[in-house]
Design an enzyme around this catalytic site. Structure first.
Site, PDB file in Angstrom:
ATOM      1  N   GLY A  18     -73.454 -56.225  -5.718  1.00 54.90           N
ATOM      2  CA  GLY A  18     -74.392 -57.087  -6.423  1.00 54.90           C
ATOM      3  C   GLY A  18     -74.276 -56.845  -7.920  1.00 54.90           C
TER       4      GLY A  18
ATOM      5  N   GLN B 160     -76.747 -56.996 -16.745  1.00 56.45           N
ATOM      6  CA  GLN B 160     -75.774 -55.898 -16.666  1.00 56.45           C
ATOM      7  C   GLN B 160     -74.493 -56.191 -17.436  1.00 56.45           C
ATOM      8  OE1 GLN B 160     -76.235 -55.506 -12.152  1.00 56.45           O
ATOM      9  NE2 GLN B 160     -75.819 -53.405 -12.756  1.00 56.45           N
TER      10      GLN B 160
ATOM     11  N   CYS C 249     -76.366 -47.856  -8.899  1.00 57.92           N
ATOM     12  CA  CYS C 249     -76.376 -49.021  -9.780  1.00 57.92           C
ATOM     13  C   CYS C 249     -75.200 -48.894 -10.728  1.00 57.92           C
ATOM     14  CB  CYS C 249     -77.689 -49.057 -10.565  1.00 57.92           C
ATOM     15  SG  CYS C 249     -77.795 -50.449 -11.709  1.00 57.92           S
ATOM     16  N   LEU C 250     -74.454 -49.974 -10.887  1.00 57.04           N
ATOM     17  CA  LEU C 250     -73.285 -49.940 -11.777  1.00 57.04           C
ATOM     18  C   LEU C 250     -73.700 -49.621 -13.211  1.00 57.04           C
ATOM     19  CD1 LEU C 250     -71.427 -53.076 -10.352  1.00 57.04           C
ATOM     20  CD2 LEU C 250     -70.678 -50.702 -10.141  1.00 57.04           C
TER      21      LEU C 250
ATOM     22  N   HIS D 296     -82.938 -55.597  -5.530  1.00 50.65           N
ATOM     23  CA  HIS D 296     -82.390 -54.778  -6.618  1.00 50.65           C
ATOM     24  C   HIS D 296     -81.955 -55.668  -7.788  1.00 50.65           C
ATOM     25  CE1 HIS D 296     -79.728 -51.272  -8.051  1.00 50.65           C
ATOM     26  NE2 HIS D 296     -79.311 -52.298  -8.792  1.00 50.65           N
ATOM     27  N   GLU D 297     -81.236 -56.746  -7.473  1.00 50.97           N
ATOM     28  CA  GLU D 297     -80.731 -57.624  -8.545  1.00 50.97           C
ATOM     29  C   GLU D 297     -81.875 -58.387  -9.228  1.00 50.97           C
ATOM     30  OE1 GLU D 297     -77.952 -56.796  -9.363  1.00 50.97           O
ATOM     31  OE2 GLU D 297     -77.263 -55.919  -7.485  1.00 50.97           O
TER      32      GLU D 297
ATOM     33  N   HIS E  23     -83.453 -56.334 -11.780  1.00 42.73           N
ATOM     34  CA  HIS E  23     -82.710 -56.330 -13.056  1.00 42.73           C
ATOM     35  C   HIS E  23     -83.192 -57.459 -13.973  1.00 42.73           C
ATOM     36  CE1 HIS E  23     -79.660 -53.231 -12.979  1.00 42.73           C
ATOM     37  NE2 HIS E  23     -79.219 -53.585 -11.785  1.00 42.73           N
TER      38      HIS E  23
HETATM   39 ZN    ZN Z   1     -78.127 -52.377 -10.530  1.00 46.02          ZN
END
Ligand code: ZN
Length: 182
Positions: free
Chosen positions: A48, A53, A90-91, A132-133, A136
């Site tokens: 995701g 991000q 998380c990236l 989660h997304e 963000h």
């Molecule tokens: Zn994330």
């Protein structure tokens, strides 16, 4: 935006904490960004990715938990049921893994890249990733769910990430401590 400049924003970058704006009219530029986000997500072995991000504060996300790619614009959770707790990475917060309690089943309404209204009934992992997304897009990160003990464990890691941001150095390749990267 060229591909070389497209990189994941890391913890400490204010863009990750800003509330994203709704997309009023879906254009070719949005489709372009969504395609680039999907490519980057796959390159980074993520499941995701949200627009903030990559430094864009507009409500767009991409998700693929193995059952197909979703490109969503203005996603909104309209119903949620039950609960589950999955360890999430998380990236944007490499090296950190937090167990996050979320709804087990959700319904998300959104627009697809052609501006068509869609509704997704999601459960388990897909529900987790969508939540989660969408977090963000509100400037919320997994570290916000950290328990007292988690906070002690990740304190140095977060300091290191912020230091990296100030020194403008490229992040070194992280050993992925968490299975799920979102
Ligand atoms: Zn994330």
């Amino acid at each position: 935006m060229s591909e070389t400049t497209l990189k994941i924003k890391l913890f400490g970058d204010p863009v990750l904490r800003k509330k994203s704006k709704q997309v009023r009219e879906v254009t070719g530029a949005h489709r372009d960004i969504l395609a680039k986000m999907a490519r980057l997500m796959y390159e980074q072995s993520g499941i995701g990715l949200a627009a903030p991000q990559i430094g864009i504060n507009e409500t767009m996300i991409v998700v693929d938990v193995g059952s197909g790619l979703y490109k969503l614009i203005n996603p909104q959770i309209v119903s949620s049921k039950g609960s589950q707790a999955i360890e999430e990475g998380c990236l944007s917060v490499p090296g950190v893994c937090i167990k996050v309690k979320r709804a087990k089943k959700i319904i998300v309404k959104a627009k697809d890249e052609n501006s068509r209204a869609i509704s997704i009934e999601a459960e388990d992992l897909l529900a987790c990733v969508l939540q989660h997304e969408i977090d963000h897009l509100r400037g919320k990160l997994i570290v916000d769910y950290a328990s007292f003990l988690d906070k002690l464990k990740i304190k140095n890691k977060l300091k290191e990430l912020e230091k990296r941001l100030r020194s403008e150095k490229l992040p070194k390749q992280e050993t992925k401590s968490c299975k799920l990267q979102l």
